[in-house]
Design a protein around this motif. Structure first.
Motif, PDB file in Angstrom:
ATOM      1  N   TRP A   1       0.858  -0.982  -0.171  1.00 43.11           N
ATOM      2  CA  TRP A   1      -0.267  -0.066   0.278  1.00 43.11           C
ATOM      3  C   TRP A   1       1.536   0.957   0.175  1.00 43.11           C
ATOM      4  O   TRP A   1       2.410   1.043   0.626  1.00 43.11           O
ATOM      5  CB  TRP A   1      -0.979  -0.203   1.537  1.00 43.11           C
TER       6      TRP A   1
ATOM      7  N   LEU B   1      -6.465   3.991   5.503  1.00 42.30           N
ATOM      8  CA  LEU B   1      -7.886   2.987   5.053  1.00 42.30           C
ATOM      9  C   LEU B   1      -9.390   3.849   6.357  1.00 42.30           C
ATOM     10  O   LEU B   1      -9.856   3.020   6.293  1.00 42.30           O
ATOM     11  CB  LEU B   1      -6.843   1.957   5.731  1.00 42.30           C
TER      12      LEU B   1
ATOM     13  N   VAL C   1     -12.853   5.237   2.378  1.00 44.75           N
ATOM     14  CA  VAL C   1     -12.977   3.817   2.046  1.00 44.75           C
ATOM     15  C   VAL C   1     -13.321   3.094   2.448  1.00 44.75           C
ATOM     16  O   VAL C   1     -14.730   3.029   3.775  1.00 44.75           O
ATOM     17  CB  VAL C   1     -11.593   4.027   3.000  1.00 44.75           C
ATOM     18  N   GLN C   2     -13.930   2.448   1.769  1.00 45.35           N
ATOM     19  CA  GLN C   2     -15.326   0.794   1.845  1.00 45.35           C
ATOM     20  C   GLN C   2     -14.674  -0.619   2.068  1.00 45.35           C
ATOM     21  O   GLN C   2     -15.288  -1.460   2.684  1.00 45.35           O
ATOM     22  CB  GLN C   2     -16.829   1.044   1.231  1.00 45.35           C
ATOM     23  N   SER C   3     -13.729  -0.417   0.944  1.00 40.83           N
ATOM     24  CA  SER C   3     -13.221  -1.941   0.515  1.00 40.83           C
ATOM     25  C   SER C   3     -12.461  -2.135   0.636  1.00 40.83           C
ATOM     26  O   SER C   3     -11.296  -0.820   0.420  1.00 40.83           O
ATOM     27  CB  SER C   3     -14.282  -2.535  -0.376  1.00 40.83           C
ATOM     28  N   GLY C   4     -11.024  -3.119   0.393  1.00 38.83           N
ATOM     29  CA  GLY C   4      -9.761  -2.528  -0.018  1.00 38.83           C
ATOM     30  C   GLY C   4      -9.430  -2.339  -1.674  1.00 38.83           C
ATOM     31  O   GLY C   4      -8.031  -1.604  -1.438  1.00 38.83           O
ATOM     32  N   GLU C   5     -10.118  -2.463  -2.233  1.00 42.93           N
ATOM     33  CA  GLU C   5     -10.308  -1.803  -3.669  1.00 42.93           C
ATOM     34  C   GLU C   5      -9.927  -0.102  -3.464  1.00 42.93           C
ATOM     35  O   GLU C   5      -9.476   0.217  -4.656  1.00 42.93           O
ATOM     36  CB  GLU C   5     -11.137  -2.363  -4.410  1.00 42.93           C
TER      37      GLU C   5
ATOM     38  N   LEU D   1      -8.733   1.769  -1.632  1.00 42.71           N
ATOM     39  CA  LEU D   1      -6.745   2.137  -1.342  1.00 42.71           C
ATOM     40  C   LEU D   1      -5.951   2.028  -2.462  1.00 42.71           C
ATOM     41  O   LEU D   1      -6.163   1.272  -2.907  1.00 42.71           O
ATOM     42  CB  LEU D   1      -6.054   1.440   0.528  1.00 42.71           C
TER      43      LEU D   1
ATOM     44  N   ARG E   1      -5.088  -9.669   3.943  1.00 44.05           N
ATOM     45  CA  ARG E   1      -4.502  -9.279   2.857  1.00 44.05           C
ATOM     46  C   ARG E   1      -2.737  -9.633   2.845  1.00 44.05           C
ATOM     47  O   ARG E   1      -2.100  -9.631   1.992  1.00 44.05           O
ATOM     48  CB  ARG E   1      -4.883  -7.896   2.587  1.00 44.05           C
ATOM     49  N   GLN E   2      -2.226  -9.399   3.955  1.00 43.20           N
ATOM     50  CA  GLN E   2      -0.410  -9.325   3.738  1.00 43.20           C
ATOM     51  C   GLN E   2      -0.407 -10.589   4.451  1.00 43.20           C
ATOM     52  O   GLN E   2       1.047 -11.078   4.109  1.00 43.20           O
ATOM     53  CB  GLN E   2      -0.111  -7.614   5.270  1.00 43.20           C
TER      54      GLN E   2
ATOM     55  N   SER F   1     -13.778  -9.280   4.627  1.00 42.40           N
ATOM     56  CA  SER F   1     -13.804  -7.977   4.228  1.00 42.40           C
ATOM     57  C   SER F   1     -12.829  -7.387   3.584  1.00 42.40           C
ATOM     58  O   SER F   1     -11.412  -7.423   3.198  1.00 42.40           O
ATOM     59  CB  SER F   1     -13.838  -8.016   5.793  1.00 42.40           C
ATOM     60  N   VAL F   2     -12.712  -6.012   4.582  1.00 38.27           N
ATOM     61  CA  VAL F   2     -12.192  -5.280   3.941  1.00 38.27           C
ATOM     62  C   VAL F   2     -10.496  -5.251   3.842  1.00 38.27           C
ATOM     63  O   VAL F   2      -9.384  -4.998   2.959  1.00 38.27           O
ATOM     64  CB  VAL F   2     -11.686  -3.820   4.303  1.00 38.27           C
ATOM     65  N   MET F   3      -9.921  -6.128   5.415  1.00 33.90           N
ATOM     66  CA  MET F   3      -8.857  -6.723   5.120  1.00 33.90           C
ATOM     67  C   MET F   3      -7.950  -8.456   5.445  1.00 33.90           C
ATOM     68  O   MET F   3      -7.247  -8.516   5.352  1.00 33.90           O
ATOM     69  CB  MET F   3      -7.514  -5.977   6.992  1.00 33.90           C
TER      70      MET F   3
END
Lengths: 519, 231
Positions: free
Chosen positions: A129, A135, A140-144, A146, B155-156, B190-192
């Motif tokens: 990142w 974050l 920011v709603q999802s990882g996309e 970022l 994710r990491q 979810s997000v991570m």
């Protein structure tokens, strides 16, 4: 006490509006006064509990929470930041305890901390990142959402000596170890310094808690570290109950204390087992494993879950527990005490074992004070830092108990603290069992908008929670500051100049959880 | 007294074959499909579930065990099963018979809260003694036959997990342990976090539970090497 502090603050900074709210001194500070005020609190031996950042659509706020160590009482210093400029002077030059909080907020809220000694690669790793990706920001709603950045990440090298190199250990290493990367800097035989790179297991609990109901976010609080579900869950429940202005029954407070001590017993047994394993003392490790299993079984028998999940609820406990069942649990825990004592005696008489844990991973009193370490880690270095005693809460406020303290700050001192705390926990459980009130185990707390701060003494140390609720009971902000986050900050102090083969031992005696830190 | 004698004097602490119905001291159990008296009651019970593990169809509340995170909210009404055979799918492609007597397992923590790892640590202890089945934990994926994944795959950690999988020699199997590795659990998708191990590597066998009790994990490992059927 709190009113005396208030008078002093008013006389030094008359232009700031100081008030007391629910046991906390609260004030909105101008940005430029923050350092001076924080310096005052540090000098008075107040500790920085946490920094809470909150961002709404048009506002950005930082809340610095300090707690007193000489008497009960908190202070919340609020700074309203310009959401476009997002810059504030770093507190790290004033108190090093702010260091990791600021690095975290930089990554998650893109706040710029001027004069911070070392920002960069922290929660969101730089090889995935972009720096200060933000974050936690509302858009920011999802990882996309970022900003992604794939670039090579190289560990920082500090050592300049000839032949110096960095040996990476992790993130996947050893048998069943938690994922974390350790960068061991060495010139040959000895490791000169070790730096952890954490947050591989970052699950963004604070982000995904937003929008969940207060009851559902409790599941996240419990599972932030499954080995201290009650510790972290309790801090969360207490924060929600403060936000709702709920007063609990005395029975539910007592039972919560009972479960917290039961968890401490089992957790400390696990830590002792890990120390035995790290020194390759396999008979001792097996016996500790067996004892740990007995504590797990006692827990499961009492509440239906070996790790005490699903015991807590907002407003008390999820269900009631009969007095005879609690007494039976206490009897069984008490019956294991001679076996724990025998293990302790045998360990203390094994010179080969003592040779390996004495004078390793030393963190002295001064370092424990500077880094504001918590839990058994701090208590082994003569700093009490026990929230049950420093900021008493029910049921501990009405109880007498000892806080074991050791002076040396080495691995052996930490082992002794663990054994002593286990003894104390059984004693507290017995005291709570002696007169259990019968006024019910749960109140129906009506949902309303509110915010509250909660804390507890989890097995690894002070756990803090800040919760903001909407009127319908959904969580709009959950900030959790678990003890391991504080203590990993002191990790490098314990790992200055040691032999390679001592690394697992140092790590085991520090009693740190990666999951709890990474959240 | 030396540790050697101390160890001998402790005697055998490993317990015999697992009982058919596990007591709560060994396992929290898993919810199972339950019939209620009215559709309204069934709907009320299913609505208690925070992760969608329960689903009401008319008067019956069905269960997706992979999603259950042991929140205990349905326990006062829903029936729970207390057996040890939690692993699925039933038809797992086994290793050849050469693996029947011994396999090596590499554990990967892909974002676990610590309780699954703690139950895995118990496996090698005297109470469960995994070694008696010829199953061993190995520190390197290069010697591993089975990759045991815990955690929702953050994710990491997705990268390191794939690297470990690639590093294993064939034939290899992947075992997802716990609600997080099975479905993302309380954290994912979810997000991570991903929605479990299957999002990163091909999963052969799954053990639900939050955390699954040691005996259920042993059952799954024995099923993988063909010592017993999974369910």
């Amino acid at each position: 006490m709190l009113s005396d502090v208030l008078n002093v603050l008013r006389s030094i900074w008359p232009s700031i509006e100081w008030r007391v709210d629910d046991g906390s001194i609260v004030a909105v500070l101008p940005r430029e006064d923050l350092r001076a005020v924080a310096k005052y609190f540090s000098a008075q031996r107040w500790r920085l509990g946490t920094i809470v950042a909150t961002e709404g659509r048009h506002e950005l706020e930082l809340r610095y929470c300090f707690y007193a160590t000489a008497h009960p009482g908190w202070a919340q210093l609020i700074i309203a930041l310009n959401p476009v400029d997002r810059t504030i002077a770093s507190l790290t030059p004033v108190t090093i305890a702010a260091d990791w909080f600021e690095r975290e907020i930089e990554d998650l809220f893109s706040v710029r901390f001027a004069q911070h000694p070392r920002l960069g690669d922290f929660v969101l790793h730089d090889d995935q990142w972009a720096e200060n990706a933000g974050l936690m920001r509302p858009f920011v709603q999802s990882g996309e959402d970022l900003p992604v950045q794939r670039r090579e990440w190289r560990p920082k090298r500090v050592l300049e000596e000839e032949g110096a190199f960095v040996m990476p250990v992790g993130p996947v290493y050893s048998g069943g170890a938690e994922s974390a990367l350790f960068l061991l800097e060495t010139v040959g035989e000895d490791v000169v310094r070790a730096t952890p790179r954490l947050f591989y297991k970052y699950r963004a609990i604070e982000k995904i808690a937003q929008g969940r109901t207060a009851a559902d976010a409790l599941l996240l609080a419990e599972r932030c570290a499954g080995t201290s579900a009650i510790g972290n869950g309790l801090a969360y429940c207490r924060a929600v109950e403060r936000a709702l202005g709920a007063t609990l029954t005395r029975r539910s407070e007592a039972l919560r204390g009972f479960f917290a001590e039961l968890e401490r017993l089992r957790h400390h047994m696990t830590s002792i087992r890990e120390i035995c394993e790290s020194t390759s003392l396999s008979v001792a490790a097996s016996q500790a494993l067996w004892l740990e299993e007995q504590f797990l079984r006692i827990s499961g028998e009492l509440c239906g879950h070996r790790y005490l999940f699903g015991v807590l609820a907002i407003g008390g406990l999820q269900r009631d527990f009969a007095d005879p069942a609690l007494e039976a649990c206490l009897r069984k825990a008490d019956a294991l005490r001679p076996k724990v004592d025998a293990l302790r005696g045998a360990l203390e008489r094994s010179s080969s074992f003592l040779d390996r844990i004495e004078r390793v991973g030393i963190v002295d009193r001064e370092a424990a004070q500077t880094f504001e370490l918590v839990g058994p880690f701090a208590r082994a270095a003569a700093i009490s830092a026990d929230m049950r005693a420093v900021q008493p809460y029910a049921p501990y406020s009405g109880l007498e108990f000892n806080v074991p303290i050791e002076e040396e700050g080495d691995g052996y001192a930490r082992l002794r603290v663990l054994f002593a705390e286990m003894e104390e926990s059984v004693r507290i459980m017995a005291a709570l069992c002696r007169d259990l009130p019968a006024d019910g185990t749960r109140i129906d707390a009506a949902m309303r908008a509110g915010r509250g701060l909660g804390w507890s003494e989890a097995p690894r140390g002070a756990s803090l929670a800040w919760v903001e609720l909407e009127a319908d009971g959904t969580v709009s902000r959950y900030r959790l500051t678990p003890p391991s986050f504080r203590n990993w900050h002191g990790f490098h102090v314990a790992t200055e100049s040691f032999a390679f083969q001592d690394f697992p031992i140092v790590l085991a005696t520090l009693d740190l959880s990666v999951a709890e830190n990474d959240r | 007294m030396s540790w050697f004698w101390r160890g001998l004097r402790a005697g055998v602490l490993t317990e015999g074959p697992a009982p058919e119905a596990l007591p709560e001291s060994l396992s929290p159990g898993l919810p199972r499909a339950t019939e209620f008296s009215t559709p309204a009651q069934a709907a009320e019970i299913a609505a208690r579930c925070p992760t969608g593990a329960l689903e009401a169809q008319d008067r019956v509340v069905g269960v997706q065990p992979d999603r259950c995170v042991d929140c205990m909210r349905c326990k006062s009404a829903q029936e729970w099963r207390h057996d040890v055979r939690w692993a699925h799918p039933d038809a797992v492609e086994r290793f050849g018979s050469r693996f029947k007597h011994s396999i090596h397992v590499r554990i990967i923590d892909a974002g676990d809260c610590g309780s699954c790892l703690n139950e895995l640590a118990q496996l090698t202890g005297p109470s469960y003694n995994l070694h008696r089945f010829g199953i061993f934990i190995t520190p390197t994926p290069r010697q591993a036959d089975v990759l045991l994944v815990v955690g929702p795959v953050t994710r990491q950690m997705a990268g390191p997990l794939k690297v470990a999988y690639e590093a294993m020699p064939s034939p290899k199997r992947v075992l997802a342990v716990g609600a997080c590795a099975a479905s993302g659990g309380i954290f994912g998708p979810s997000v991570m976090s991903a929605g479990g191990a299957a999002d990163a590597v091909p999963v052969d066998l799954t053990v639900p539970g939050c955390p699954p009790p040691p005996l259920a994990i042993i059952g799954a490992l024995r099923a993988l090497c063909g010592q017993e059927p999974p369910a």
